[in-house]
Design a protein around this motif. Structure first.
Motif, PDB file in Angstrom:
ATOM      1  N   LYS A   5       0.816  -1.215   0.000  1.00  0.00           N
ATOM      2  CA  LYS A   5       0.000   0.000   0.000  1.00  0.00           C
ATOM      3  C   LYS A   5       0.851   1.268   0.000  1.00  0.00           C
ATOM      4  O   LYS A   5       0.510   2.247  -0.668  1.00  0.00           O
ATOM      5  CB  LYS A   5      -1.039   0.011   1.127  1.00  0.00           C
ATOM      6  N   GLY A   6       1.995   1.218   0.703  1.00  0.00           N
ATOM      7  CA  GLY A   6       2.896   2.388   0.720  1.00  0.00           C
ATOM      8  C   GLY A   6       3.437   2.676  -0.674  1.00  0.00           C
ATOM      9  O   GLY A   6       3.473   3.827  -1.112  1.00  0.00           O
ATOM     10  N   THR A   7       3.823   1.619  -1.386  1.00  0.00           N
ATOM     11  CA  THR A   7       4.346   1.784  -2.748  1.00  0.00           C
ATOM     12  C   THR A   7       3.281   2.374  -3.664  1.00  0.00           C
ATOM     13  O   THR A   7       3.538   3.309  -4.424  1.00  0.00           O
ATOM     14  CB  THR A   7       4.783   0.401  -3.300  1.00  0.00           C
ATOM     15  N   GLN A   8       2.074   1.839  -3.573  1.00  0.00           N
ATOM     16  CA  GLN A   8       0.996   2.346  -4.433  1.00  0.00           C
ATOM     17  C   GLN A   8       0.621   3.780  -4.063  1.00  0.00           C
ATOM     18  O   GLN A   8       0.378   4.610  -4.947  1.00  0.00           O
ATOM     19  CB  GLN A   8      -0.246   1.435  -4.327  1.00  0.00           C
ATOM     20  N   ALA A   9       0.610   4.076  -2.771  1.00  0.00           N
ATOM     21  CA  ALA A   9       0.282   5.448  -2.345  1.00  0.00           C
ATOM     22  C   ALA A   9       1.342   6.418  -2.863  1.00  0.00           C
ATOM     23  O   ALA A   9       1.027   7.516  -3.328  1.00  0.00           O
ATOM     24  CB  ALA A   9       0.184   5.504  -0.814  1.00  0.00           C
ATOM     25  N   ASP A  10       2.615   5.986  -2.837  1.00  0.00           N
ATOM     26  CA  ASP A  10       3.698   6.833  -3.355  1.00  0.00           C
ATOM     27  C   ASP A  10       3.518   7.092  -4.849  1.00  0.00           C
ATOM     28  O   ASP A  10       3.711   8.209  -5.321  1.00  0.00           O
ATOM     29  CB  ASP A  10       5.062   6.168  -3.130  1.00  0.00           C
ATOM     30  N   LEU A  11       3.164   6.040  -5.598  1.00  0.00           N
ATOM     31  CA  LEU A  11       2.980   6.211  -7.043  1.00  0.00           C
ATOM     32  C   LEU A  11       1.839   7.192  -7.330  1.00  0.00           C
ATOM     33  O   LEU A  11       1.953   8.069  -8.183  1.00  0.00           O
ATOM     34  CB  LEU A  11       2.656   4.852  -7.709  1.00  0.00           C
ATOM     35  N   LEU A  12       0.757   7.055  -6.584  1.00  0.00           N
ATOM     36  CA  LEU A  12      -0.395   7.933  -6.813  1.00  0.00           C
ATOM     37  C   LEU A  12      -0.066   9.381  -6.423  1.00  0.00           C
ATOM     38  O   LEU A  12      -0.495  10.325  -7.086  1.00  0.00           O
ATOM     39  CB  LEU A  12      -1.607   7.435  -6.010  1.00  0.00           C
ATOM     40  N   ALA A  13       0.744   9.533  -5.373  1.00  0.00           N
ATOM     41  CA  ALA A  13       1.123  10.892  -4.941  1.00  0.00           C
ATOM     42  C   ALA A  13       2.115  11.496  -5.937  1.00  0.00           C
ATOM     43  O   ALA A  13       2.046  12.680  -6.254  1.00  0.00           O
ATOM     44  CB  ALA A  13       1.725  10.835  -3.542  1.00  0.00           C
ATOM     45  N   ARG A  64     -14.096  -1.472  -1.589  1.00  0.00           N
ATOM     46  CA  ARG A  64     -13.656  -2.161  -2.801  1.00  0.00           C
ATOM     47  C   ARG A  64     -12.438  -3.025  -2.458  1.00  0.00           C
ATOM     48  O   ARG A  64     -11.644  -2.652  -1.585  1.00  0.00           O
ATOM     49  CB  ARG A  64     -13.261  -1.154  -3.893  1.00  0.00           C
ATOM     50  N   ARG A  65     -12.310  -4.157  -3.126  1.00  0.00           N
ATOM     51  CA  ARG A  65     -11.183  -5.049  -2.858  1.00  0.00           C
ATOM     52  C   ARG A  65     -10.354  -5.211  -4.125  1.00  0.00           C
ATOM     53  O   ARG A  65     -10.924  -5.370  -5.214  1.00  0.00           O
ATOM     54  CB  ARG A  65     -11.731  -6.407  -2.432  1.00  0.00           C
ATOM     55  N   VAL A  66      -9.025  -5.150  -3.964  1.00  0.00           N
ATOM     56  CA  VAL A  66      -8.133  -5.288  -5.115  1.00  0.00           C
ATOM     57  C   VAL A  66      -7.151  -6.423  -4.842  1.00  0.00           C
ATOM     58  O   VAL A  66      -6.536  -6.466  -3.771  1.00  0.00           O
ATOM     59  CB  VAL A  66      -7.361  -3.966  -5.352  1.00  0.00           C
ATOM     60  N   ASP A  67      -6.995  -7.308  -5.804  1.00  0.00           N
ATOM     61  CA  ASP A  67      -6.003  -8.375  -5.696  1.00  0.00           C
ATOM     62  C   ASP A  67      -4.630  -7.750  -5.968  1.00  0.00           C
ATOM     63  O   ASP A  67      -4.407  -7.175  -7.032  1.00  0.00           O
ATOM     64  CB  ASP A  67      -6.347  -9.444  -6.745  1.00  0.00           C
ATOM     65  N   ALA A  68      -3.720  -7.863  -4.973  1.00  0.00           N
ATOM     66  CA  ALA A  68      -2.417  -7.192  -5.097  1.00  0.00           C
ATOM     67  C   ALA A  68      -1.323  -8.103  -5.635  1.00  0.00           C
ATOM     68  O   ALA A  68      -0.143  -7.801  -5.536  1.00  0.00           O
ATOM     69  CB  ALA A  68      -1.999  -6.618  -3.743  1.00  0.00           C
ATOM     70  N   THR A  69      -1.718  -9.242  -6.244  1.00  0.00           N
ATOM     71  CA  THR A  69      -0.719 -10.107  -6.889  1.00  0.00           C
ATOM     72  C   THR A  69      -0.283  -9.418  -8.190  1.00  0.00           C
ATOM     73  O   THR A  69      -1.057  -8.695  -8.782  1.00  0.00           O
ATOM     74  CB  THR A  69      -1.363 -11.452  -7.313  1.00  0.00           C
ATOM     75  N   GLY A  70       0.953  -9.676  -8.605  1.00  0.00           N
ATOM     76  CA  GLY A  70       1.385  -9.117  -9.886  1.00  0.00           C
ATOM     77  C   GLY A  70       2.270  -7.901  -9.711  1.00  0.00           C
ATOM     78  O   GLY A  70       2.611  -7.525  -8.590  1.00  0.00           O
ATOM     79  N   SER A  71       2.620  -7.296 -10.836  1.00  0.00           N
ATOM     80  CA  SER A  71       3.592  -6.201 -10.790  1.00  0.00           C
ATOM     81  C   SER A  71       2.965  -4.932 -10.196  1.00  0.00           C
ATOM     82  O   SER A  71       1.744  -4.786 -10.152  1.00  0.00           O
ATOM     83  CB  SER A  71       4.098  -5.903 -12.201  1.00  0.00           C
ATOM     84  N   GLN A  72       3.851  -4.027  -9.799  1.00  0.00           N
ATOM     85  CA  GLN A  72       3.392  -2.729  -9.279  1.00  0.00           C
ATOM     86  C   GLN A  72       2.480  -2.035 -10.281  1.00  0.00           C
ATOM     87  O   GLN A  72       1.474  -1.427  -9.918  1.00  0.00           O
ATOM     88  CB  GLN A  72       4.599  -1.815  -9.064  1.00  0.00           C
ATOM     89  N   GLU A  73       2.862  -2.132 -11.582  1.00  0.00           N
ATOM     90  CA  GLU A  73       2.103  -1.432 -12.628  1.00  0.00           C
ATOM     91  C   GLU A  73       0.692  -2.014 -12.758  1.00  0.00           C
ATOM     92  O   GLU A  73      -0.280  -1.286 -12.896  1.00  0.00           O
ATOM     93  CB  GLU A  73       2.816  -1.533 -13.992  1.00  0.00           C
ATOM     94  N   THR A  74       0.632  -3.378 -12.682  1.00  0.00           N
ATOM     95  CA  THR A  74      -0.684  -4.027 -12.803  1.00  0.00           C
ATOM     96  C   THR A  74      -1.597  -3.588 -11.667  1.00  0.00           C
ATOM     97  O   THR A  74      -2.761  -3.234 -11.872  1.00  0.00           O
ATOM     98  CB  THR A  74      -0.515  -5.574 -12.732  1.00  0.00           C
ATOM     99  N   VAL A  75      -1.046  -3.609 -10.447  1.00  0.00           N
ATOM    100  CA  VAL A  75      -1.858  -3.252  -9.275  1.00  0.00           C
ATOM    101  C   VAL A  75      -2.233  -1.761  -9.350  1.00  0.00           C
ATOM    102  O   VAL A  75      -3.373  -1.375  -9.063  1.00  0.00           O
ATOM    103  CB  VAL A  75      -1.091  -3.578  -7.968  1.00  0.00           C
ATOM    104  N   TYR A  76      -1.280  -0.949  -9.803  1.00  0.00           N
ATOM    105  CA  TYR A  76      -1.525   0.491  -9.925  1.00  0.00           C
ATOM    106  C   TYR A  76      -2.706   0.759 -10.866  1.00  0.00           C
ATOM    107  O   TYR A  76      -3.575   1.582 -10.570  1.00  0.00           O
ATOM    108  CB  TYR A  76      -0.262   1.187 -10.445  1.00  0.00           C
ATOM    109  N   ARG A  77      -2.725   0.026 -11.987  1.00  0.00           N
ATOM    110  CA  ARG A  77      -3.813   0.233 -12.960  1.00  0.00           C
ATOM    111  C   ARG A  77      -5.165  -0.107 -12.337  1.00  0.00           C
ATOM    112  O   ARG A  77      -6.149   0.599 -12.536  1.00  0.00           O
ATOM    113  CB  ARG A  77      -3.572  -0.609 -14.219  1.00  0.00           C
ATOM    114  N   LYS A  78      -5.184  -1.194 -11.538  1.00  0.00           N
ATOM    115  CA  LYS A  78      -6.468  -1.595 -10.927  1.00  0.00           C
ATOM    116  C   LYS A  78      -6.955  -0.532  -9.944  1.00  0.00           C
ATOM    117  O   LYS A  78      -8.121  -0.162  -9.912  1.00  0.00           O
ATOM    118  CB  LYS A  78      -6.298  -2.919 -10.161  1.00  0.00           C
ATOM    119  N   ILE A  79      -6.019  -0.046  -9.124  1.00  0.00           N
ATOM    120  CA  ILE A  79      -6.403   0.952  -8.111  1.00  0.00           C
ATOM    121  C   ILE A  79      -6.808   2.261  -8.790  1.00  0.00           C
ATOM    122  O   ILE A  79      -7.816   2.873  -8.444  1.00  0.00           O
ATOM    123  CB  ILE A  79      -5.241   1.171  -7.108  1.00  0.00           C
TER     124      ILE A  79
END
Ligand code: AMP
Length: 216
Positions: free
Chosen positions: A13-21, A192-207
């Motif tokens: 979640k920290g990685t994804q929050a950083d990407l979004l910020a 909402r629930r997101v499956d966090a398996t896979g690359s950072q980019e894949t998860v980022y796109r879902k979020i």
């Protein structure tokens, strides 16, 4: 607009929050980063909270909710992404009440999900930059130069709570204290629930696709 990212330790979640910020779409509020900075500054609050962080248990709600309220009051005009807060039902209820008093509300609460074996593997290989907080993983996202931050060249460190026994405690704390947020936000119709398996980019796109639907 306000969104929450929550999930067990190591889910990313920290990685994804950083990407979004970083993409300028959100102002991030990370209680974990804020607490670690407080400890590093050796302030009196830092001394009070060190022990909670080292043991992998939650810092008392009154400290967290006060920090959160101050942050939100200062950023009401921005899109806010909450990373790791609220972490239990009491914090969630306090947040709902505080936001209501400011004529605001949480728009979406996204839970990131990952298998426990994968979580432990990610946590054991996690390192971070103590200067700019960038997160790395020696398996999935290694730095370009061995053990040095790509951005500022500072030596990477392992978080003191990324130790196996503390990891187990943090996963337990997540199950007992944080997982009940699922029902809480389901009942508010914003879960909402997101499956966090896979690359950072894949998860980022879902979020991102979930968040896009909430940004005007
Ligand atoms: P994190 O960086 O989100 O994994 O958080 C690291 C540690 O900071 C946790 O294990 C807790 O001790 C503390 N912490 C972070 N956020 C909160 C919160 N919302 N409430 C209480 N403790 C927190």
């Amino acid at each position: 607009m306000m969104a929450l990212l929550f999930g067990p330790p190591g889910v990313g979640k920290g990685t994804q929050a950083d990407l979004l910020a970083k993409n300028g779409r959100f102002t991030k509020f990370s209680t974990g980063d804020m607490l670690r900075e407080e400890v590093a500054s050796k302030s009196s609050l830092g001394y009070q909270i060190t022990d909670f962080l080292d043991r992998g248990v939650l810092v008392p709600d009154n400290i967290i909710s006060t920090l959160a309220q101050q942050f939100i009051e200062n950023h009401t005009k921005e899109n806010i992404l909450l990373d790791g807060f609220p972490r239990n039902l009491n914090q969630a209820q306090t947040l709902t009440d505080d936001l209501k008093a400011m004529m605001l509300s949480l728009d979406v609460a996204i839970e990131m999900h990952l298998d426990e074996i994968e979580l432990i593997k990610r946590l054991m290989n996690r390192r971070y930059c103590p200067k700019c907080n960038k997160i790395y993983n020696y398996v999935t996202n290694p730095p370009r130069k061995d053990q040095l931050c790509d951005i500022c060249g500072t030596a990477l460190v392992k978080r003191s709570d990324d130790d196996e026994s503390v990891i187990r405690r943090r996963l337990d704390v997540y199950d007992k204290e944080t997982r009940p947020l699922v029902d809480y936000y389901v009942s508010h119709s914003i879960y909402r629930r997101v499956d966090a398996t896979g690359s950072q980019e894949t998860v980022y796109r879902k979020i991102s696709s979930i968040l896009d639907a909430h940004i005007n």
